[in-house]
Design a protein around this motif. Structure first.
Motif, PDB file in Angstrom:
ATOM      1  N   GLU A  85       0.804  -1.217   0.000  1.00 29.87           N
ATOM      2  CA  GLU A  85       0.000   0.000   0.000  1.00 29.87           C
ATOM      3  C   GLU A  85       0.842   1.273   0.000  1.00 29.87           C
ATOM      4  N   THR A  86       2.149   1.162   0.068  1.00 35.03           N
ATOM      5  CA  THR A  86       3.026   2.319   0.226  1.00 35.03           C
ATOM      6  C   THR A  86       3.737   2.636  -1.081  1.00 35.03           C
ATOM      7  N   VAL A  87       3.661   3.904  -1.474  1.00 32.42           N
ATOM      8  CA  VAL A  87       4.392   4.407  -2.632  1.00 32.42           C
ATOM      9  C   VAL A  87       5.107   5.684  -2.212  1.00 32.42           C
ATOM     10  N   ILE A  88       6.449   5.741  -2.453  1.00 35.57           N
ATOM     11  CA  ILE A  88       7.238   6.917  -2.067  1.00 35.57           C
ATOM     12  C   ILE A  88       8.022   7.391  -3.279  1.00 35.57           C
ATOM     13  N   ARG A  89       7.987   8.704  -3.529  1.00 31.23           N
ATOM     14  CA  ARG A  89       8.749   9.303  -4.618  1.00 31.23           C
ATOM     15  C   ARG A  89       9.604  10.437  -4.057  1.00 31.23           C
ATOM     16  N   TYR A  95      18.689   3.440   0.183  1.00 28.38           N
ATOM     17  CA  TYR A  95      17.987   2.285   0.717  1.00 28.38           C
ATOM     18  C   TYR A  95      18.992   1.271   1.239  1.00 28.38           C
ATOM     19  N   ASN A  96      18.849   0.896   2.540  1.00 30.66           N
ATOM     20  CA  ASN A  96      19.714  -0.081   3.177  1.00 30.66           C
ATOM     21  C   ASN A  96      19.027  -1.444   3.107  1.00 30.66           C
ATOM     22  N   GLN A  97      19.639  -2.364   2.363  1.00 33.36           N
ATOM     23  CA  GLN A  97      19.021  -3.670   2.151  1.00 33.36           C
ATOM     24  C   GLN A  97      18.970  -4.499   3.424  1.00 33.36           C
ATOM     25  N   GLU A  98      19.948  -4.338   4.292  1.00 31.64           N
ATOM     26  CA  GLU A  98      20.026  -5.169   5.484  1.00 31.64           C
ATOM     27  C   GLU A  98      18.996  -4.747   6.527  1.00 31.64           C
ATOM     28  N   THR A  99      18.839  -3.438   6.748  1.00 25.79           N
ATOM     29  CA  THR A  99      17.919  -2.939   7.779  1.00 25.79           C
ATOM     30  C   THR A  99      16.545  -2.596   7.221  1.00 25.79           C
ATOM     31  N   ASP A 100      16.410  -2.535   5.895  1.00 19.91           N
ATOM     32  CA  ASP A 100      15.163  -2.129   5.239  1.00 19.91           C
ATOM     33  C   ASP A 100      14.811  -0.678   5.550  1.00 19.91           C
ATOM     34  N   ASN A 101      15.825   0.128   5.861  1.00 19.95           N
ATOM     35  CA  ASN A 101      15.620   1.560   6.079  1.00 19.95           C
ATOM     36  C   ASN A 101      15.768   2.305   4.764  1.00 19.95           C
ATOM     37  N   VAL A 102      15.000   3.346   4.602  1.00 23.66           N
ATOM     38  CA  VAL A 102      15.087   4.164   3.413  1.00 23.66           C
ATOM     39  C   VAL A 102      15.111   5.630   3.832  1.00 23.66           C
ATOM     40  N   LYS A 103      15.956   6.410   3.182  1.00 21.12           N
ATOM     41  CA  LYS A 103      16.045   7.851   3.416  1.00 21.12           C
ATOM     42  C   LYS A 103      15.831   8.538   2.082  1.00 21.12           C
ATOM     43  N   LEU A 104      14.889   9.483   2.058  1.00 20.12           N
ATOM     44  CA  LEU A 104      14.565  10.171   0.819  1.00 20.12           C
ATOM     45  C   LEU A 104      14.711  11.672   1.027  1.00 20.12           C
ATOM     46  N   LEU A 105      15.212  12.356  -0.012  1.00 14.71           N
ATOM     47  CA  LEU A 105      15.463  13.790   0.053  1.00 14.71           C
ATOM     48  C   LEU A 105      14.918  14.462  -1.195  1.00 14.71           C
ATOM     49  N   GLY A 106      14.358  15.664  -1.008  1.00 10.54           N
ATOM     50  CA  GLY A 106      13.933  16.486  -2.137  1.00 10.54           C
ATOM     51  C   GLY A 106      12.576  16.132  -2.694  1.00 10.54           C
ATOM     52  N   ASP A 107      11.603  16.978  -2.463  1.00 11.99           N
ATOM     53  CA  ASP A 107      10.238  16.790  -2.990  1.00 11.99           C
ATOM     54  C   ASP A 107       9.718  15.381  -2.706  1.00 11.99           C
ATOM     55  N   VAL A 108       9.800  14.999  -1.446  1.00  9.40           N
ATOM     56  CA  VAL A 108       9.374  13.658  -1.053  1.00  9.40           C
ATOM     57  C   VAL A 108       7.846  13.598  -1.015  1.00  9.40           C
ATOM     58  N   ARG A 109       7.307  12.528  -1.578  1.00  4.17           N
ATOM     59  CA  ARG A 109       5.861  12.324  -1.583  1.00  4.17           C
ATOM     60  C   ARG A 109       5.571  10.888  -1.181  1.00  4.17           C
ATOM     61  N   LEU A 110       4.869  10.747  -0.067  1.00  2.00           N
ATOM     62  CA  LEU A 110       4.518   9.435   0.472  1.00  2.00           C
ATOM     63  C   LEU A 110       3.011   9.238   0.341  1.00  2.00           C
ATOM     64  N   ASN A 111       2.628   8.123  -0.269  1.00  2.00           N
ATOM     65  CA  ASN A 111       1.212   7.738  -0.342  1.00  2.00           C
ATOM     66  C   ASN A 111       1.061   6.420   0.406  1.00  2.00           C
ATOM     67  N   GLN A 112       0.395   6.495   1.557  1.00  2.00           N
ATOM     68  CA  GLN A 112       0.216   5.306   2.370  1.00  2.00           C
ATOM     69  C   GLN A 112      -1.271   4.959   2.399  1.00  2.00           C
ATOM     70  N   ALA A 113      -1.669   3.988   1.546  1.00  2.00           N
ATOM     71  CA  ALA A 113      -3.060   3.529   1.451  1.00  2.00           C
ATOM     72  C   ALA A 113      -4.001   4.675   1.184  1.00  2.00           C
ATOM     73  N   GLY A 114      -3.598   5.628   0.332  1.00  2.00           N
ATOM     74  CA  GLY A 114      -4.453   6.741  -0.046  1.00  2.00           C
ATOM     75  C   GLY A 114      -4.228   8.005   0.737  1.00  2.00           C
ATOM     76  N   GLY A 119       6.907  16.500   1.675  1.00  2.00           N
ATOM     77  CA  GLY A 119       7.855  17.328   2.401  1.00  2.00           C
ATOM     78  C   GLY A 119       9.259  17.164   1.868  1.00  2.00           C
ATOM     79  N   PRO A 120      10.248  17.813   2.528  1.00  2.00           N
ATOM     80  CA  PRO A 120      11.629  17.795   2.008  1.00  2.00           C
ATOM     81  C   PRO A 120      12.418  16.545   2.365  1.00  2.00           C
ATOM     82  N   GLU A 121      12.097  15.876   3.499  1.00  2.46           N
ATOM     83  CA  GLU A 121      12.945  14.763   3.926  1.00  2.46           C
ATOM     84  C   GLU A 121      12.127  13.730   4.687  1.00  2.46           C
ATOM     85  N   LEU A 122      12.406  12.451   4.373  1.00  3.92           N
ATOM     86  CA  LEU A 122      11.719  11.344   5.025  1.00  3.92           C
ATOM     87  C   LEU A 122      12.714  10.245   5.327  1.00  3.92           C
TER      88      LEU A 122
END
Length: 788
Positions: A85-89, A95-114, A119-122
């Motif tokens: 249900e999650t889409v992030i742009r 993206y850290n494969q081992e921890t499954d952590n993701v850091k996004l910068l610049g015009d971040v857009r998160l869609n979580q189940a609608g 914002g600028p940073e996630l």
């Protein structure tokens, strides 16, 4: 480094390391057969099971991808990540494969189940969904609510806390061209806890502003993110009337379980004191019920304790016998502490405001084709010394009946009834007693395209045990009365033209004869019989009395005719005209006390029903005296409903020497009075009004022409500003001959958020036919309406 290509990476827990995954690009993929099978579904799922949410791959997209085996993937340019249900742009993603952590910068857009966050940073962990979003804007698809925060902390996939946040459902106009804008209303809070599992938001340190004016400040406040039920304080309400003064109410709702809830509603009643009200509801597989109680410990006006309670419970009992249907049990209790309760507390306890309070236990079932009923009914009568009423009889009843249709189309109906009647003989004027009643009806209908004939034979038998007042003895009374009736009619039709359109016109004459011999019933008590209303339905019945205590003697012929104009293609009825009169060959002798005997010729009944236009209906019935030709009773009614939120109803009711009333009601927008809803550009659907910035007028006026005064009235205005609505409604109610209750209801509704003031919607729905709420959720929004 891979660049200049559109790179796709798929990672799944338990897969080989990245090197093995890259090597698999040159190999022929193989899958198990069950992994290739697709599961069919009639619709997309609004909520996915948690097992599915955890065991799914993660998809990464981007223009330029840099990766280190089993460690980190960096995406530059049009970075995108998808997982269930999650889409992030964003512009950049780490993206850290081992921890499954993701850091996004610049015009971040998160869609979580609608639900959207921008914002600028996630920073987010895609496994447990913990992280934070700096300075985001957000929008929730269920309510359309939006706002911004200094920071949002994600606690889980369905829970987020916004710090120094705002919330509103007002939308920014599209024609501002970057100009400053403030929503009409906005909630500012130190923190808002958005719980998407319960669809509830909890705000702390709240300041609510309307039109940039502070109207509410509270340390704690909850509001819905959808129509889901949740525990918490509901919006307070206030009203004022001439009976109790200013009334302030603060309800609290307790969502005990998905099938149980309770509402506690203390009220400060200006002239009386504090009233405590509670309601409990439950719904089980085989039962449901509602319990309600009101308690005012010390009424300042009367000096006593005031109370009332109500119970409505229904159960289904599974019957163990073969051929038996399940039994339906119901229990209704309604009690008040004094005779004046319903008159004094009409606003607090509408369900307990009647003068006749029914207390009843009822059981029904069917066994072997017999429908059976057991009823125990007791009444509480709230008496007014200035306007006393005769209380109904308490009764204990057993009833059974069965209908059989033989292969020859002969219909047989059998009924048996045993009822015990008890009351105060000094008030009813009738002795107490019991009645055993039986009835047998046999009918043989013949139906053809050209008409019908139905002969019927009936037999009515009754045995009474009547108490002798003051003697301790019983009197036995019995009767056995047969009835013969013959009903028949003809059908004629032809093609005709009316108002320039082709129609099929019918002519349907009908004759109904009934013969019942005279039996003197003056010594019999009357527990439940009354004279039937004289209309097109009752004029074709075998008994002029309703109930089982009186069987009218009749040798009577009813003649009537109907003519209908039908659409030949659809069968829709344009016009229906009818007339009927009853002729008696004997002088009727059976009558009720204080009721005049009917003459040999009844009054004429004339009726018309028309729907010449789809939006316009007309109903009329006139009862004309045979000798004088003067209307004894007239009912005229019309309704005009051209579109949603536009309806006007008018009625005229007249009964000679009794009443004459005019009734007018409407809901109508004040702007563009003569335009249709579908003529507006972008007109809204049902439940969304006709558009923003629009006034509506609502009213119902009941005027007595004999008394030359307004008996009951409700009138008001509604204003729709899209993200908020305002209502002001005045109501006048005639409680009894000397008591009039007047009140004013003011309400401010913030769309998708809360309401403040007194809710007038129940009064508007109950008084205005076809009234439509300007804000009513017809169907639940879908998360796919904001799908990325």
């Amino acid at each position: 480094m891979l660049s200049g290509v559109y790179y796709r990476y798929c990672y799944r827990f338990g897969w080989p390391p990245l090197l093995g995954a890259l090597g698999a690009l040159w190999a022929t993929p193989t899958f198990a057969q069950d992994e290739l099978a697709l599961q069919s579904s009639t619709q997309l799922q609004e909520k996915l099971p948690r097992s599915v949410l955890k065991d799914v791959p993660t998809f990464l997209f981007g223009d330029h991808v840099t990766s280190r085996i089993e460690e980190e993937v960096v995406v530059e340019g049009n970075a995108e990540i998808r997982k269930t249900e999650t889409v992030i742009r964003a512009k950049r993603m780490e993206y850290n494969q081992e921890t499954d952590n993701v850091k996004l910068l610049g015009d971040v857009r998160l869609n979580q189940a609608g639900n959207r966050f921008e914002g600028p940073e996630l920073e987010l962990n895609l496994t447990d969904y913990k992280g934070f979003f700096d300075q985001p804007n957000y929008q929730f698809y269920q309510t359309g609510g939006h706002g911004k925060a200094l920071r949002v902390d994600f606690v889980s996939e369905r829970n987020a806390i916004a710090n120094f946040a705002s919330y509103s459902t007002c939308k920014r106009p599209e024609n501002l061209d970057g100009k400053p804008w403030k929503p009409d209303w906005i909630l500012n809070a130190d923190s808002i806890d958005f719980n998407m599992d319960d669809d509830i938001a909890t705000a702390k340190g709240v300041h609510l502003r309307f039109q940039d004016v502070p109207i509410l400040a509270t340390p704690y406040f909850t509001f819905p993110l959808s129509g889901a039920r949740t525990s918490g304080f509901l919006s307070p309400s206030f009203t004022s009337d001439n009976q109790s003064g200013f009334i302030f109410t603060q309800p609290y709702y307790w969502n005990i379980a998905p099938n149980r809830d309770a509402t506690f509603t203390p009220s400060t009643v200006g002239k009386r004191g504090i009233n405590y009200e509670g309601e409990f509801r439950y719904l089980e597989p085989n039962s449901m019920g509602t319990m309600r109680a009101d308690y005012l410990p010390n009424d300042k006006l009367t000096g006593g304790t005031r109370w009332a309670y109500a119970l409505d419970q229904r159960n289904i009992v599974r019957m163990p016998w073969a051929g038996a249907n399940d039994a339906n049990l119901s229990l209704k209790l309604n009690r008040a502490g004094d005779n004046n309760y319903g008159r004094d507390f009409t606003n607090l306890s509408s369900s307990l405001s009647q003068r006749l309070l029914n207390n009843e236990m009822l059981a029904t079932t069917s066994l072997g084709g017999w429908s059976s009923l057991f009823r125990m009914q007791r009444w509480q009568t709230l008496q007014d010394p200035l306007s006393p009423i005769v209380p109904p009889f308490d009764r204990t009843q057993i009833n059974t009946k069965r209908g059989i249709t033989l292969p020859s189309s002969v219909a047989i109906q059998m009924e048996g009834d045993l009822t015990d009647f008890q009351s105060n003989p000094a008030l009813t004027g009738q002795p107490n007693g019991s009645r055993a009643y039986t009835a047998l009806k046999i009918a043989k209908p013949w139906t053809q395209p050209w008409g019908f004939v139905t002969p019927k034979i009936q037999w009515h038998g009754a045995l009474y045990h009547v108490e002798q007042s003051g003697q301790g003895l019983e009197q036995k009374l019995q009767r056995s009365i047969p009835t013969l009736s013959l009903d028949g009619g003809l059908f004629f039709e032809r093609s005709t033209n009316l108002f320039g359109r082709d129609y099929t016109q019918t002519l349907e004459p009908r004759a109904f004869y009934v013969r019942t011999p005279y039996f003197n019933q003056s010594a019999f008590p009357n527990y439940d019989s009354a004279v039937r209303d004289f209309n097109f339905s009752t004029i074709y019945t075998e008994n002029t009395f309703a109930g089982d205590d009186r069987i009218s003697d009749m040798s009577m012929l009813t003649l009537g005719v109907n003519s209908k104009f039908l659409n030949p293609n659809t069968g829709a009825q344009l016009l229906n005209l009818g007339a009927a009169q009853r002729f008696s060959f004997i002088d009727q002798q059976v009558a009720l006390p204080n009721t005049p005997l009917a003459g040999r010729l009844s009054d004429y009944l004339l009726g018309a029903n028309a729907q010449i236009l789809p939006s316009w209906t007309l109903d009329s019935v006139v009862q004309v005296a045979t000798k004088s030709g003067i209307a004894e009773r007239t009912t005229l009614g019309t309704r005009f409903s051209p579109s949603n939120y536009r309806t006007v109803s008018a009625a005229y009711r007249f009964q000679r020497d009794a009443s004459e009333q005019l009734d007018l009601s409407w809901q109508w927008p004040l702007g563009d009075l003569f335009s249709r809803a579908d003529e507006y550009e972008g007109a809204s659907s049902i439940g969304r009004g006709l558009g923003a910035n629009r006034w509506y007028s609502v009213a119902r006026l009941n005027y007595s022409m004999l008394d030359k005064r307004l008996v009951n009235a409700i009138a008001g205005l509604e204003y729709d500003a899209d993200c908020w609505l305002a209502r002001v409604v005045l109501e006048k109610t005639q409680i009894d001959s000397l008591t009039i209750n007047q009140r004013i209801m003011l309400q401010l509704e913030f769309s998708g958020f809360s309401r403040v003031g007194t809710n007038p919607l129940a009064a508007l729905r109950g008084n205005i036919p076809r009234y439509q709420n300007l804000r009513e959720q017809i169907s639940s929004p879908s998360r796919f309406s904001q799908y990325d």
